[in-house]
Design a protein around this motif. Structure first.
Motif, mmCIF file in Angstrom:
data_model
loop_
_atom_site.group_PDB
_atom_site.id
_atom_site.type_symbol
_atom_site.label_atom_id
_atom_site.label_comp_id
_atom_site.label_asym_id
_atom_site.label_seq_id
_atom_site.Cartn_x
_atom_site.Cartn_y
_atom_site.Cartn_z
ATOM 1 N N PHE A 160 53.266 47.040 63.481
ATOM 2 C CA PHE A 160 52.637 45.882 62.872
ATOM 3 C C PHE A 160 53.498 45.421 61.704
ATOM 4 O O PHE A 160 54.300 46.194 61.186
ATOM 5 C CB PHE A 160 51.247 46.248 62.355
ATOM 6 C CG PHE A 160 50.301 46.652 63.441
ATOM 7 C CD1 PHE A 160 49.743 45.705 64.292
ATOM 8 C CD2 PHE A 160 49.957 47.974 63.623
ATOM 9 C CE1 PHE A 160 48.868 46.081 65.295
ATOM 10 C CE2 PHE A 160 49.083 48.358 64.623
ATOM 11 C CZ PHE A 160 48.535 47.397 65.459
ATOM 12 N N VAL A 185 52.357 46.376 55.670
ATOM 13 C CA VAL A 185 51.150 46.088 54.901
ATOM 14 C C VAL A 185 51.557 45.538 53.540
ATOM 15 O O VAL A 185 52.440 46.083 52.891
ATOM 16 C CB VAL A 185 50.311 47.374 54.725
ATOM 17 C CG1 VAL A 185 49.098 47.101 53.863
ATOM 18 C CG2 VAL A 185 49.899 47.929 56.070
ATOM 19 N N SER A 240 35.990 48.367 57.615
ATOM 20 C CA SER A 240 36.582 47.096 58.021
ATOM 21 C C SER A 240 38.096 47.267 58.049
ATOM 22 O O SER A 240 38.645 48.235 57.520
ATOM 23 C CB SER A 240 36.215 45.993 57.022
ATOM 24 O OG SER A 240 36.818 46.264 55.757
ATOM 25 N N ARG A 241 38.788 46.313 58.650
ATOM 26 C CA ARG A 241 40.257 46.350 58.683
ATOM 27 C C ARG A 241 40.816 46.353 57.260
ATOM 28 O O ARG A 241 41.755 47.076 56.956
ATOM 29 C CB ARG A 241 40.786 45.154 59.482
ATOM 30 C CG ARG A 241 42.288 44.929 59.407
ATOM 31 C CD ARG A 241 43.109 46.142 59.774
ATOM 32 N NE ARG A 241 42.878 46.621 61.108
ATOM 33 C CZ ARG A 241 43.486 47.686 61.629
ATOM 34 N NH1 ARG A 241 44.358 48.377 60.910
ATOM 35 N NH2 ARG A 241 43.217 48.072 62.855
ATOM 36 N N GLU A 242 40.217 45.569 56.371
ATOM 37 C CA GLU A 242 40.690 45.507 54.990
ATOM 38 C C GLU A 242 40.514 46.841 54.276
ATOM 39 O O GLU A 242 41.406 47.303 53.556
ATOM 40 C CB GLU A 242 39.949 44.397 54.227
ATOM 41 C CG GLU A 242 40.258 42.989 54.691
ATOM 42 C CD GLU A 242 39.567 42.626 56.009
ATOM 43 O OE1 GLU A 242 38.580 43.308 56.389
ATOM 44 O OE2 GLU A 242 40.024 41.677 56.669
ATOM 45 N N ASP A 243 39.350 47.470 54.470
ATOM 46 C CA ASP A 243 39.101 48.764 53.822
ATOM 47 C C ASP A 243 40.017 49.842 54.380
ATOM 48 O O ASP A 243 40.495 50.713 53.642
ATOM 49 C CB ASP A 243 37.638 49.174 53.993
ATOM 50 C CG ASP A 243 36.700 48.330 53.149
ATOM 51 O OD1 ASP A 243 37.169 47.695 52.183
ATOM 52 O OD2 ASP A 243 35.485 48.298 53.463
ATOM 53 N N LEU A 244 40.269 49.797 55.693
ATOM 54 C CA LEU A 244 41.179 50.771 56.287
ATOM 55 C C LEU A 244 42.591 50.594 55.730
ATOM 56 O O LEU A 244 43.273 51.573 55.417
ATOM 57 C CB LEU A 244 41.189 50.637 57.809
ATOM 58 C CG LEU A 244 42.095 51.598 58.576
ATOM 59 C CD1 LEU A 244 41.745 53.057 58.264
ATOM 60 C CD2 LEU A 244 42.021 51.333 60.068
ATOM 61 N N THR A 245 43.021 49.344 55.588
ATOM 62 C CA THR A 245 44.330 49.071 55.009
ATOM 63 C C THR A 245 44.423 49.644 53.599
ATOM 64 O O THR A 245 45.431 50.240 53.226
ATOM 65 C CB THR A 245 44.597 47.546 54.978
ATOM 66 O OG1 THR A 245 44.656 47.069 56.313
ATOM 67 C CG2 THR A 245 45.905 47.229 54.276
ATOM 68 N N VAL A 269 48.385 54.613 65.406
ATOM 69 C CA VAL A 269 48.015 54.818 64.007
ATOM 70 C C VAL A 269 49.186 55.388 63.203
ATOM 71 O O VAL A 269 49.278 55.170 61.990
ATOM 72 C CB VAL A 269 46.761 55.723 63.918
ATOM 73 C CG1 VAL A 269 47.073 57.143 64.331
ATOM 74 C CG2 VAL A 269 46.151 55.675 62.530
ATOM 75 N N GLU A 328 50.872 52.398 61.905
ATOM 76 C CA GLU A 328 50.085 51.791 60.838
ATOM 77 C C GLU A 328 50.334 52.513 59.516
ATOM 78 O O GLU A 328 50.498 51.875 58.474
ATOM 79 C CB GLU A 328 48.601 51.840 61.187
ATOM 80 C CG GLU A 328 48.191 50.944 62.330
ATOM 81 C CD GLU A 328 46.704 51.024 62.597
ATOM 82 O OE1 GLU A 328 45.973 50.090 62.216
ATOM 83 O OE2 GLU A 328 46.265 52.028 63.185
#
Length: 200
Positions: free
Chosen positions: A28, A31, A104-109, A130, A133
């Protein structure tokens, strides 16, 4: 997606003339945000993300963790589909790790960005997206040879590959990574830059 799955295909087919082509998954975009230097962590943060099952090697991580790693680092488990036996192992730890579910995706990030070390000691993993990620967030990754992590050819700054199911190697890898995170830190910018080279 990995040499591990290619070997599985060859074992099932039984024809030595068949040569599978391995095409690892891509990364991806890196980040955004978070530190990009190798600032040392006063209290290293270790992160696991995945199903709370034996296949992900979580029982091995918990067995090793109870040997006293809570003295020197914090463990966060981001889980889904947790086996009852895993829940019991977590509850039996002298110091319970942070357990998060349904992020959420944001919290996981955010969890990837606050972690110094990502560990997923899977027993069987077709690839393990993962891992990418975590690398994209600048985490040092610890994973096993029964995954796609070896196919990334990551430098030692970015990843440590251990034999699947080897608790001694898992313990040694964690000890080394936690000590490094506390003493000098990992170069998150370098790790992110490496991850960005592993594109689709």
């Amino acid at each position: 997606a990995s040499r591990f799955t290619a070997q599985s295909v060859q074992s099932c087919v039984g024809d030595k003339d068949i040569r599978p082509t391995v095409i690892p998954y891509g990364c991806f975009p890196p980040v955004s945000g978070g530190p990009c230097d190798n600032q040392k962590a006063s209290r290293p943060q270790v992160l696991f993300v995945g199903q709370g099952t034996q296949r992900k090697g979580l029982h091995h991580l918990l067995k090793v963790w109870r040997e006293g790693f809570d003295q020197s680092a914090d463990l966060t488990l981001v889980l889904n589909q947790v086996d009852p036996g895993i829940t019991a192992m977590i509850s039996a730890l002298p110091v319970r790790p942070r357990v998060l579910e349904g992020l959420s995706r944001e919290d996981l990030t955010s969890e990837f960005e606050r972690a110094d070390i990502f560990v997923l000691p899977s027993l069987v993993e077709g690839f393990g997206l993962v891992y990418l990620e975590a690398l994209s967030a600048g985490c040092h990754v610890i994973g096993t040879n029964n995954t796609g992590l070896p196919d990334l050819d990551a430098p030692s700054e970015a990843a440590t590959v251990i034999p699947s199911g080897d608790l001694g190697q898992l313990q040694a890898a964690l000890e080394a990574a936690i000590a490094r995170a506390a003493k000098e830190g990992f170069d998150r910018g370098f790790i992110r830059s490496f991850a960005a080279t592993r594109t689709w």
